[in-house]
Design an enzyme around this catalytic site. Sequence first.
Site, PDB file in Angstrom:
ATOM      1  CG  HIS A 362       0.734  -1.297  47.073  1.00 31.48           C
ATOM      2  ND1 HIS A 362      -0.109  -2.066  47.836  1.00 31.48           N
ATOM      3  CD2 HIS A 362       1.075  -2.072  45.999  1.00 31.48           C
ATOM      4  CE1 HIS A 362      -0.283  -3.252  47.267  1.00 31.48           C
ATOM      5  NE2 HIS A 362       0.426  -3.269  46.133  1.00 31.48           N
ATOM      6  CD  GLU A 363       3.451  -0.814  43.386  1.00 29.52           C
ATOM      7  OE1 GLU A 363       4.018  -1.922  43.452  1.00 29.52           O
ATOM      8  OE2 GLU A 363       2.254  -0.706  43.086  1.00 29.52           O
ATOM      9  CG  HIS A 366       4.989  -5.190  46.369  1.00 28.27           C
ATOM     10  ND1 HIS A 366       4.457  -6.438  46.611  1.00 28.27           N
ATOM     11  CD2 HIS A 366       4.001  -4.470  45.755  1.00 28.27           C
ATOM     12  CE1 HIS A 366       3.225  -6.484  46.163  1.00 28.27           C
ATOM     13  NE2 HIS A 366       2.905  -5.310  45.638  1.00 28.27           N
ATOM     14  CD  GLU A 385       0.026  -7.190  44.674  1.00 37.04           C
ATOM     15  OE1 GLU A 385      -0.012  -6.213  45.450  1.00 37.04           O
ATOM     16  OE2 GLU A 385       0.625  -7.174  43.593  1.00 37.04           O
ATOM     17  CE1 TYR A 448      -2.799  -4.989  44.879  1.00 35.93           C
ATOM     18  CE2 TYR A 448      -4.052  -6.642  43.685  1.00 35.93           C
ATOM     19  CZ  TYR A 448      -2.992  -5.756  43.740  1.00 35.93           C
ATOM     20  OH  TYR A 448      -2.123  -5.633  42.688  1.00 35.93           O
TER      21      TYR A 448
END
Length: 620
Positions: A362-363, A366, A385, A448
């Site tokens: 997930h990070e 980004h 997100e 999200y």
Amino acid sequence: MRKLLLLSFYVLTAALVSAQRAGYWQQKVDYKMDIDVDDETYQYQGKMTLAYTNNSNQALAKVYFHLYFNAFQPGSMMDHRLTNIADPDSRMTVNVGTKEKPVYQSRIATLTPEQIGYQDIQSLTYNGQPASFKVDGTILEVTLPEAMQPSQTATFVMQWKAQVPEQIRRSGRNSKEGVALSMAQWYPKMAHFDEFGWHLDEYVAREFIAPFGNFDVTIHINKDYVIGASGKLQNPTAVKGYDRKAKISSNGGKATWRFKAENIHDFVWAADPKFVVDSAKSRGGVSVYTVFLPTNNEVKSNWKTALGLATEFFDYCADHFGAYPWPTYSIVQGGDGGMEYGTATLVTGGRNIKSLVGVIFHEAAHSWYQHLFGINETVDEWFDEGFTSYIEELAFQSLFEKKGALETNPVINAYRAYYKLALSGKEEPMSLLADYYNTNYAYSNEAYNKGQVLAEQLGYIIGKQNLEKTFLKFYEIWKFKHPTPNDFKRVAEEVSGINLKWYFNLFINTTRTIDYAVEQVSDTEITLTNKSNFAMPIDLLVEYEDGSKELFYIPLREMRGEKPAENFSLYNGVKRTVLEDWFWTKPSYTVKVTKKPKKVQIDPSLRLADIESGNNTVIR
């Protein structure tokens, strides 16, 4: 007539996209910082030389900086937000009531002077002249001795003293996992100025926006510490952890670390004496570093596995969303969950392998939908997100779960969470500024989950292949340029030849929901009904009594175009019939059939976000 309209639409959208927002500009920053850390008091002295280029057509009499550490003081806006929101973040509060009748108290409210965070500006000059300034919460307002003109590059020199707060949100000292320093949002950061003006959001624990620039950061800290940070370490042989042959040079018991990064808009670092460093390189040449606490054998094994999967992740994203443009990425244990920064992330590390890989994916995702595009997270949180979560889920299913080709709807769980939100009475328009949601529940699910739904449902409207092409085309046009959701919409329109104004407007700016139904089925016709105030195109799969199948495609008039056939195994060998378009002003639609229907189903791929699917299928 319809062909003429379509041709005009194609020409118009192509012209709009190729223009890339006529007159587009963005500001530029170049930071050079020198930081001297006292690890016993959790304080540091900072000096910054900042070159700021004004690429706007406006003279600037003032500029602004963010002082995020100031939020971690009793009486701050973040403190009051925690007290007054219905469902405060549990990481930032303590329950002083009972389990049956909880009473949440802000952890910030009880911080002592030795525990608070602050950034105390001691001096500031503009092109060598003293500049007047005042601090207002987490914003530093600087009045320039003379206006900064368009196309001018000015130099700010700032000295400040800071105290690292107790770990409460993202930044801080002595995290629950034992990381000494998690240094996120730790320096006075130039505020973002663009066509919409200055973005001066008080820090109440949400997200960020900043101009792109280069960072040259030197950190002096106790020689026993190991640092993980944004950018590329310039002196690995002179510090601990990155080179086995390192000869640690120290001055007064301190080692000097220097990191550089280009074209990013935030810089993070974390430090701890117990950190260990591992690294691997992706097929595409990205050097991925892990910096973590090796607390036990399971943790070490998990981080080793996660490192290998992380390198695969960057290759996967390069194929599907565009190449990662920086040489390094660092995954550093720290913070209170997971948070993205330029070429690095802080994540909590004492997780099981599935959780660890999930948060890293997930990070790292980004790096595209936030950092590479510089998305304004405070304004378009779902674009940040939601699209990041979409990438995370696709990559996780492909690399961790090894599901192979992803068929139909890969983010069905996000759809289910969105349905629950839409029926809860707590949904607010997705265009709401991130800070202003009435509940964290609504914010989280809008940003999200509904953001993922927007992306996957877009594929339902324009076709899966066109969605894939849109992501790559968007990357080519808008990397490093702070695009808006409208820019993504225009690229999707150019790729697909379909007008999408109605979809983006209704799904983002309203809380309207979609609800279609198979109303009636006879031997000769099928009647469909739109029971909602949100019109959509329809895929209708009909299975006849003789065992044959037919997929009827009903475009929406507002689309001014049609979705091409999709290559799903679900539709292999199925005849596809394109019908006349459906008007949003007409609640029902009749499909004529020449054989007796046995089963009729709206959207077998489950990508249409229909809040009541129980009436989407009729079996005779």
